[in-house]
Motif scaffolding. Sequence first.
Motif, PDB file in Angstrom:
ATOM      1  N   HIS A   4     -27.521  12.606 -29.113  1.00 30.60           N
ATOM      2  CA  HIS A   4     -27.439  12.647 -30.563  1.00 30.60           C
ATOM      3  C   HIS A   4     -28.825  12.832 -31.157  1.00 30.60           C
ATOM      4  CE1 HIS A   4     -23.522  10.619 -29.957  1.00 30.60           C
ATOM      5  NE2 HIS A   4     -23.207  11.296 -31.040  1.00 30.60           N
ATOM      6  N   PRO A  76     -17.559   7.746 -36.374  1.00 31.33           N
ATOM      7  CA  PRO A  76     -17.561   8.659 -35.237  1.00 31.33           C
ATOM      8  C   PRO A  76     -16.410   9.651 -35.297  1.00 31.33           C
ATOM      9  CG  PRO A  76     -16.647   6.548 -34.600  1.00 31.33           C
ATOM     10  CD  PRO A  76     -17.167   6.376 -35.993  1.00 31.33           C
ATOM     11  N   ASP A  80     -17.101  11.029 -29.461  1.00 27.83           N
ATOM     12  CA  ASP A  80     -17.634   9.705 -29.797  1.00 27.83           C
ATOM     13  C   ASP A  80     -16.511   8.775 -30.250  1.00 27.83           C
ATOM     14  OD1 ASP A  80     -20.150  10.717 -29.304  1.00 27.83           O
ATOM     15  OD2 ASP A  80     -20.493  11.246 -31.404  1.00 27.83           O
TER      16      ASP A  80
ATOM     17  N   GLN B 253     -18.175  20.455 -31.135  1.00 34.06           N
ATOM     18  CA  GLN B 253     -18.366  19.070 -30.693  1.00 34.06           C
ATOM     19  C   GLN B 253     -19.792  18.603 -31.036  1.00 34.06           C
ATOM     20  OE1 GLN B 253     -16.262  17.042 -28.613  1.00 34.06           O
ATOM     21  NE2 GLN B 253     -17.813  15.464 -28.450  1.00 34.06           N
ATOM     22  N   THR B 257     -20.497  15.758 -34.101  1.00 28.37           N
ATOM     23  CA  THR B 257     -20.900  14.437 -33.629  1.00 28.37           C
ATOM     24  C   THR B 257     -22.393  14.192 -33.835  1.00 28.37           C
ATOM     25  OG1 THR B 257     -21.278  15.218 -31.370  1.00 28.37           O
ATOM     26  CG2 THR B 257     -19.085  14.354 -31.868  1.00 28.37           C
TER      27      THR B 257
END
Lengths: 230, 261
Positions: A4, A76, A80, B253, B257
Amino acid sequence: MSDHTVKSYDEELAHLTNIIARMGGMAEAQFASALQALSKRDSDLAARVVAGDTRVDELEHEVQQFTVRLLALRQPVASDLRHIVAALKIGAELERVADYAANVAKRSLVLNQLPPVKPVSAVLHLAHLVQEILKDILDAYIERDVEKAIRVWNRDEEVDDLYTGLFRELITYMMEDPRTITACTHLMFMAKNIERIGDHATNIAETLHFLVVGTPIKGERPKGNTVDTE
Amino acid sequence: MNAIPVTQPSLSKVSARDVNVYYGQKHALKHVDLDIRPNDVTALIGPSGCGKSTFLRCINRMNDLIDNAQVTGLLTLDGDDVYDRNIDVVQLRARVGMVFQKPNPFPKSIYDNVAYGPRIHGMARDQAELDEIVMGSLEKAGLLAEVKDRLEETGTGLSGGQQQRLCIARAIAVAPEVILMDEPCSALDPIATAKVEELIDELRENFTIVIVTHSMQQAARVSQRTAFFHLGELVEVGDTEQIFTNPQHPLTQGYITGRFG
């Protein structure tokens, strides 16, 4: 998958996996000790297992609090979200596994007051199969190994078949010698608890599949006959 | 203009086939195929410069206003080629309304803001009819209760959230079929945002809505379909629920995220 942009989010997700891994290890250990207490007729160990259940409960509470926090603060999505929801579900499954282990320990305390009976070894045989399955699914969780999860899922049938055989064996034993009814009835409940641990391992396999792939495992779960109708 | 057949015209309100946009040498939108279903809210998401606003602006030919912009491919509204030579762009923009990022009411009264479109399109035969359109539009935009006693006051005097709903009332006054929204809530506080989102959900009954948003949560909350753009390409489009629980493309994705490098 890459990290992330916000590093602390990765750390939090890793922490969540860690708590589950610790919980899994603890549930496994509780189960192993309960079985040892049963085979060695060790009442001290059984008492320690019963007392130790609260630590697993505490960890489950920690998982709950942490997942709610992550849901609220990180909002999330996608993998996630599945990671976090899976942790919440697997935490609950492991808490049940530890509960059943404690239940086995409790009954072994009672069994120790009674003369030994032969079918204990058959219960342990069932338990060792379930221990293997539990270990495999916890490894699969850490490794995010879907293939392994599917293998665990398919092995539930073996547990069910073994349990059905054991059920018959216990009934035969009780019919032959009614003085063993008390001990064998306890063993029957223990066997049921152990069989349920296998079911929870199967549930974890299903959740793990959803976590990794995003869809449920396809097909009917292979099901042995769990209820003896004779 | 090439003529790739639209596969399921009955299922899509707006249909794009191999749509490309160039700003001079820059290839801003690349080979986009996308169907917008009627009465759906379709969210366009993606990082800045991904082409989502460019695509939005193709639908009502707002890109015509940019000097060196060139659009190729086929874009249809109810099967009609939007870029056909014979299309009246003013009529097109009456069918495809737009709401912008910053509320931009005219420096006129609240009433005149909403009455402006119906007047230039000659939609009302008399004052009573115009009143009906204005009141109905303000009602649909969820603003009437708040402004009915001060319709002659200037629109710019309203709060930001009210101004944005005034712009929505202005857009729906000309009875469009499609409403395009370009980050309509980015200048609004959470309560005004919630009101606009609630409004979007109500408007869906009568209009087809395409919304560009930088807020993942907003896309998840308001839309039925989500399309993800990246570097001018349409990467993935699907039901919003699927995009936010189980996106199929690694780029989608990564973006939703928060894992973009």
